[in-house]
Design a protein around this motif. Structure first.
Motif, PDB file in Angstrom:
ATOM      1  N   PHE A 285       0.866  -1.192   0.000  1.00  0.00           N
ATOM      2  CA  PHE A 285       0.000   0.000   0.000  1.00  0.00           C
ATOM      3  C   PHE A 285       0.892   1.228   0.000  1.00  0.00           C
ATOM      4  N   SER A 286       0.349   2.329  -0.483  1.00  0.00           N
ATOM      5  CA  SER A 286       1.151   3.558  -0.486  1.00  0.00           C
ATOM      6  C   SER A 286       1.427   4.006   0.951  1.00  0.00           C
ATOM      7  N   LEU A 287       2.425   4.862   1.091  1.00  0.00           N
ATOM      8  CA  LEU A 287       2.720   5.442   2.404  1.00  0.00           C
ATOM      9  C   LEU A 287       1.480   6.142   2.956  1.00  0.00           C
ATOM     10  N   GLY A 288       0.746   6.823   2.061  1.00  0.00           N
ATOM     11  CA  GLY A 288      -0.461   7.551   2.480  1.00  0.00           C
ATOM     12  C   GLY A 288      -1.491   6.619   3.095  1.00  0.00           C
ATOM     13  N   VAL A 289      -1.670   5.443   2.517  1.00  0.00           N
ATOM     14  CA  VAL A 289      -2.629   4.473   3.065  1.00  0.00           C
ATOM     15  C   VAL A 289      -2.138   4.008   4.447  1.00  0.00           C
ATOM     16  N   LEU A 290      -0.835   3.765   4.563  1.00  0.00           N
ATOM     17  CA  LEU A 290      -0.302   3.333   5.870  1.00  0.00           C
ATOM     18  C   LEU A 290      -0.472   4.434   6.920  1.00  0.00           C
TER      19      LEU A 290
ATOM     20  N   ASP B 129      -7.098   3.266   7.108  1.00  0.00           N
ATOM     21  CA  ASP B 129      -7.852   2.454   6.148  1.00  0.00           C
ATOM     22  C   ASP B 129      -7.606   0.970   6.368  1.00  0.00           C
ATOM     23  N   VAL B 130      -6.387   0.626   6.749  1.00  0.00           N
ATOM     24  CA  VAL B 130      -6.046  -0.773   7.009  1.00  0.00           C
ATOM     25  C   VAL B 130      -5.580  -0.860   8.464  1.00  0.00           C
ATOM     26  N   ARG B 131      -6.181  -1.826   9.201  1.00  0.00           N
ATOM     27  CA  ARG B 131      -5.809  -1.980  10.619  1.00  0.00           C
ATOM     28  C   ARG B 131      -4.824  -3.145  10.751  1.00  0.00           C
TER      29      ARG B 131
ATOM     30  N   GLY C  12      -2.810  10.301  -1.627  1.00  0.00           N
ATOM     31  CA  GLY C  12      -1.720  11.152  -2.104  1.00  0.00           C
ATOM     32  C   GLY C  12      -1.162  10.578  -3.390  1.00  0.00           C
ATOM     33  N   SER C  13      -0.173  11.256  -3.956  1.00  0.00           N
ATOM     34  CA  SER C  13       0.359  10.815  -5.256  1.00  0.00           C
ATOM     35  C   SER C  13       1.636  10.007  -5.103  1.00  0.00           C
ATOM     36  N   TYR C  14       2.581  10.523  -4.326  1.00  0.00           N
ATOM     37  CA  TYR C  14       3.812   9.762  -4.054  1.00  0.00           C
ATOM     38  C   TYR C  14       4.525  10.342  -2.843  1.00  0.00           C
ATOM     39  N   SER C  15       5.444   9.537  -2.274  1.00  0.00           N
ATOM     40  CA  SER C  15       6.067   9.932  -1.010  1.00  0.00           C
ATOM     41  C   SER C  15       7.192  10.933  -1.239  1.00  0.00           C
TER      42      SER C  15
ATOM     43  N   ALA D 257       6.964  -3.178   0.701  1.00  0.00           N
ATOM     44  CA  ALA D 257       7.623  -2.711  -0.531  1.00  0.00           C
ATOM     45  C   ALA D 257       6.786  -1.582  -1.125  1.00  0.00           C
ATOM     46  N   GLY D 258       7.268  -1.020  -2.208  1.00  0.00           N
ATOM     47  CA  GLY D 258       6.565   0.104  -2.849  1.00  0.00           C
ATOM     48  C   GLY D 258       7.538   1.261  -3.020  1.00  0.00           C
ATOM     49  N   GLU D 259       7.106   2.281  -3.748  1.00  0.00           N
ATOM     50  CA  GLU D 259       8.048   3.379  -4.022  1.00  0.00           C
ATOM     51  C   GLU D 259       8.622   3.997  -2.753  1.00  0.00           C
ATOM     52  N   ALA D 260       7.824   4.068  -1.689  1.00  0.00           N
ATOM     53  CA  ALA D 260       8.265   4.781  -0.481  1.00  0.00           C
ATOM     54  C   ALA D 260       9.406   4.061   0.237  1.00  0.00           C
TER      55      ALA D 260
ATOM     56  N   GLY E 135       9.307   7.795  -4.612  1.00  0.00           N
ATOM     57  CA  GLY E 135       8.483   8.734  -5.379  1.00  0.00           C
ATOM     58  C   GLY E 135       8.267   8.292  -6.812  1.00  0.00           C
ATOM     59  N   PHE E 136       9.108   7.373  -7.283  1.00  0.00           N
ATOM     60  CA  PHE E 136       9.052   7.016  -8.704  1.00  0.00           C
ATOM     61  C   PHE E 136       8.537   5.601  -8.947  1.00  0.00           C
ATOM     62  N   LEU E 137       7.988   5.436 -10.130  1.00  0.00           N
ATOM     63  CA  LEU E 137       7.487   4.132 -10.550  1.00  0.00           C
ATOM     64  C   LEU E 137       8.598   3.080 -10.529  1.00  0.00           C
ATOM     65  N   HIS E 138       9.798   3.444 -10.987  1.00  0.00           N
ATOM     66  CA  HIS E 138      10.879   2.452 -11.001  1.00  0.00           C
ATOM     67  C   HIS E 138      11.315   2.099  -9.586  1.00  0.00           C
ATOM     68  N   GLY E 139      11.123   3.039  -8.624  1.00  0.00           N
ATOM     69  CA  GLY E 139      11.388   2.711  -7.211  1.00  0.00           C
ATOM     70  C   GLY E 139      10.471   1.590  -6.767  1.00  0.00           C
TER      71      GLY E 139
HETATM   72  C1  LIG Z   1      -0.455  12.340 -10.983  1.00  0.00           C
HETATM   73  C2  LIG Z   1       0.767  11.471 -10.766  1.00  0.00           C
HETATM   74  C3  LIG Z   1       1.879  11.641 -11.577  1.00  0.00           C
HETATM   75  C4  LIG Z   1       2.997  10.832 -11.407  1.00  0.00           C
HETATM   76  N1  LIG Z   1       4.056  10.995 -12.242  1.00  0.00           N
HETATM   77  C5  LIG Z   1       5.113  10.156 -12.168  1.00  0.00           C
HETATM   78  C6  LIG Z   1       6.192  10.239 -13.097  1.00  0.00           C
HETATM   79  O1  LIG Z   1       6.186  11.082 -13.989  1.00  0.00           O
HETATM   80  N2  LIG Z   1       7.229   9.363 -12.953  1.00  0.00           N
HETATM   81  C7  LIG Z   1       7.253   8.410 -11.988  1.00  0.00           C
HETATM   82  O2  LIG Z   1       8.205   7.614 -11.938  1.00  0.00           O
HETATM   83  N3  LIG Z   1       6.247   8.315 -11.068  1.00  0.00           N
HETATM   84  C8  LIG Z   1       5.186   9.158 -11.149  1.00  0.00           C
HETATM   85  N4  LIG Z   1       4.152   9.062 -10.246  1.00  0.00           N
HETATM   86  C9  LIG Z   1       4.339   8.169  -9.079  1.00  0.00           C
HETATM   87  C10 LIG Z   1       4.060   6.721  -9.368  1.00  0.00           C
HETATM   88  O3  LIG Z   1       2.748   6.593  -9.904  1.00  0.00           O
HETATM   89  C11 LIG Z   1       4.155   5.974  -8.020  1.00  0.00           C
HETATM   90  O4  LIG Z   1       5.460   6.142  -7.494  1.00  0.00           O
HETATM   91  C12 LIG Z   1       3.913   4.483  -8.180  1.00  0.00           C
HETATM   92  O5  LIG Z   1       2.627   4.239  -8.719  1.00  0.00           O
HETATM   93  C13 LIG Z   1       3.994   3.808  -6.815  1.00  0.00           C
HETATM   94  O6  LIG Z   1       3.720   2.432  -6.955  1.00  0.00           O
HETATM   95  P1  LIG Z   1       3.407   1.556  -5.667  1.00  0.00           P
HETATM   96  O7  LIG Z   1       3.153   0.179  -6.172  1.00  0.00           O
HETATM   97  O8  LIG Z   1       4.457   1.770  -4.630  1.00  0.00           O
HETATM   98  O9  LIG Z   1       2.075   2.189  -5.047  1.00  0.00           O
HETATM   99  P2  LIG Z   1       0.633   2.374  -5.690  1.00  0.00           P
HETATM  100  O10 LIG Z   1       0.715   2.667  -7.166  1.00  0.00           O
HETATM  101  O11 LIG Z   1      -0.055   3.329  -4.784  1.00  0.00           O
HETATM  102  O12 LIG Z   1       0.004   0.907  -5.553  1.00  0.00           O
HETATM  103  C14 LIG Z   1      -0.549   0.449  -4.359  1.00  0.00           C
HETATM  104  C15 LIG Z   1      -1.770  -0.381  -4.689  1.00  0.00           C
HETATM  105  O13 LIG Z   1      -2.380  -0.790  -3.453  1.00  0.00           O
HETATM  106  C16 LIG Z   1      -3.775  -0.734  -3.626  1.00  0.00           C
HETATM  107  N5  LIG Z   1      -4.401  -0.592  -2.290  1.00  0.00           N
HETATM  108  C17 LIG Z   1      -4.335   0.465  -1.457  1.00  0.00           C
HETATM  109  N6  LIG Z   1      -5.040   0.230  -0.327  1.00  0.00           N
HETATM  110  C18 LIG Z   1      -5.569  -1.011  -0.471  1.00  0.00           C
HETATM  111  C19 LIG Z   1      -6.408  -1.830   0.357  1.00  0.00           C
HETATM  112  N7  LIG Z   1      -6.830  -1.409   1.549  1.00  0.00           N
HETATM  113  N8  LIG Z   1      -6.769  -3.062  -0.121  1.00  0.00           N
HETATM  114  C20 LIG Z   1      -6.339  -3.497  -1.332  1.00  0.00           C
HETATM  115  N9  LIG Z   1      -5.544  -2.772  -2.148  1.00  0.00           N
HETATM  116  C21 LIG Z   1      -5.164  -1.536  -1.728  1.00  0.00           C
HETATM  117  C22 LIG Z   1      -4.039   0.464  -4.494  1.00  0.00           C
HETATM  118  O14 LIG Z   1      -5.278   0.336  -5.174  1.00  0.00           O
HETATM  119  C23 LIG Z   1      -2.852   0.379  -5.472  1.00  0.00           C
HETATM  120  O15 LIG Z   1      -3.176  -0.361  -6.634  1.00  0.00           O
HETATM  121  C24 LIG Z   1       3.023   9.837 -10.391  1.00  0.00           C
HETATM  122  C25 LIG Z   1       1.899   9.670  -9.568  1.00  0.00           C
HETATM  123  C26 LIG Z   1       0.783  10.478  -9.753  1.00  0.00           C
HETATM  124  C27 LIG Z   1      -0.426  10.265  -8.890  1.00  0.00           C
END
Ligand SMILES: Cc1cc2nc3c(=O)[nH]c(=O)nc-3n(C[C@H](O)[C@H](O)[C@H](O)COP(=O)(O)OP(=O)(O)OC[C@H]3O[C@@H](n4cnc5c(N)ncnc54)[C@H](O)[C@@H]3O)c2cc1C
Length: 277
Positions: free
Chosen positions: A62-67, A71-73, A196-199, A224-227, A234-238
């Protein structure tokens, strides 16, 4: 900018196919996790529909914001060092507001900047009606961030649309701006699946907190996850590299019949230098 109409999901789906094949029953779509019970024996996840899933190991992405929200206990509650790490980072908000017009009336470059008396008010504009993107589409978008994003998330679409149009009018005072055909923006901060969008690291951030955010609990519950990426937070590749690294670590645990996992600092006391490599 990628304008590939297949979207990012294509990458994930193609990788998934390598080991899932057509066996999609192994994935539970549209399932929201509400409770994660964890102990040194394993993990039990309860979904919002009441279904329970048990496993020896779990990776929480889950994203840092969700943690940071409720939302999740976690049961028992996560240890103090983990909670402190979760709250040591911040979640940034980055909002793209898309508009489609019957025709283009703005700049020919990719980007345009608008300076308002109010900081961050609809400042960064990008044209998608551009030869490298979607020529003839009438598409343009404007990006807002941080507290300005939170502000517009609390407003109805019609109000935000009105503000955006009034800014465009002051950018192009001699143009009769047509009514937009379409208007869309996602409320990342309010979305309970993202929060939120990213950490981001605040100025007073300590590297031990980053390690603690990444560290596992009882060998069984992993994160795991970008954070959790020290290098590419903050990034997708993270997110991608962290998923791969933590997945491999858990695979080693399973194959080895147990493991110690990642180290954490019980009490983070002071700043220390950090090594990215
Ligand atoms: C507008 C915007 C622009 C961006 N631009 C860029 C960019 O240009 N380049 C770049 O590298 N990155 C960019 N990012 C950041 C990138 O999207 C994130 O860093 C990346 O998606 C993080 O992936 P993650 O798997 O860590 O988390 P997330 O993508 O947040 O994935 C977590 C998943 O957990 C799921 N989840 C959450 N809570 C629950 C729950 N209770 N039960 C079940 N499932 C749950 C969510 O639905 C989600 O699918 C951008 C983000 C945004 C919002």
């Amino acid at each position: 900018m990628s304008v590939d109409q297949r979207g990012f999901k294509t990458l994930i789906q193609a990788e998934g196919e390598e080991f899932l094949g057509q066996d999609l029953k192994r994935i539970l779509f549209n399932s929201t996790v509400s409770v994660i019970k964890h102990s040194s024996n394993g993990v039990q996840v309860t979904l919002a529909n009441g279904a329970k899933l048990r496993a020896d190991y779990a990776i929480c992405t889950f994203s840092l914001g969700v943690l940071q929200h409720d939302d999740v206990r976690f049961s028992p509650a996560l240890p103090l060092w983990k909670r402190e790490a979760i709250h040591s980072m911040t979640m940034g908000v980055f909002t793209k507001i898309f508009l489609q017009f019957p025709h283009k009336f703005w700049f020919d470059s990719e980007m345009g900047l608008y300076a308002d008396r109010e900081r961050g008010r609809y400042a960064v504009w990008q044209s998608l009606d551009h030869e490298d993107f979607f020529p003839g589409s009438g598409l343009i978008f404007v990006t807002v961030t941080g507290s300005f994003s939170k502000r517009i998330e609390s407003l109805p679409d019609a109000v935000v649309k009105g503000e955006v149009l009034s800014v465009l009018q002051s950018m192009y005072p001699n143009v009769t701006i047509p009514a937009p055909l379409d208007f869309y923006f996602h409320r990342w901060h309010s979305d309970p699946l993202f929060r939120g969008s990213y950490s981001n690291w605040p100025a007073n951030f300590l590297p031990e907190h980053s390690a603690n955010l990444r560290a596992n609990i009882h060998e069984r519950l992993w994160f795991a996850g970008e954070a959790t990426s020290k290098k590419y937070f903050g990034f997708l590749h993270g997110a991608y590299y962290e998923g791969e690294a933590i997945g491999l670590a858990v695979a080693e645990c399973i194959q080895g019949g147990g493991c110690v996992g990642l180290e954490h600092t019980e009490q983070v006391k002071n700043a220390s230098p950090y090594d990215l490599f």
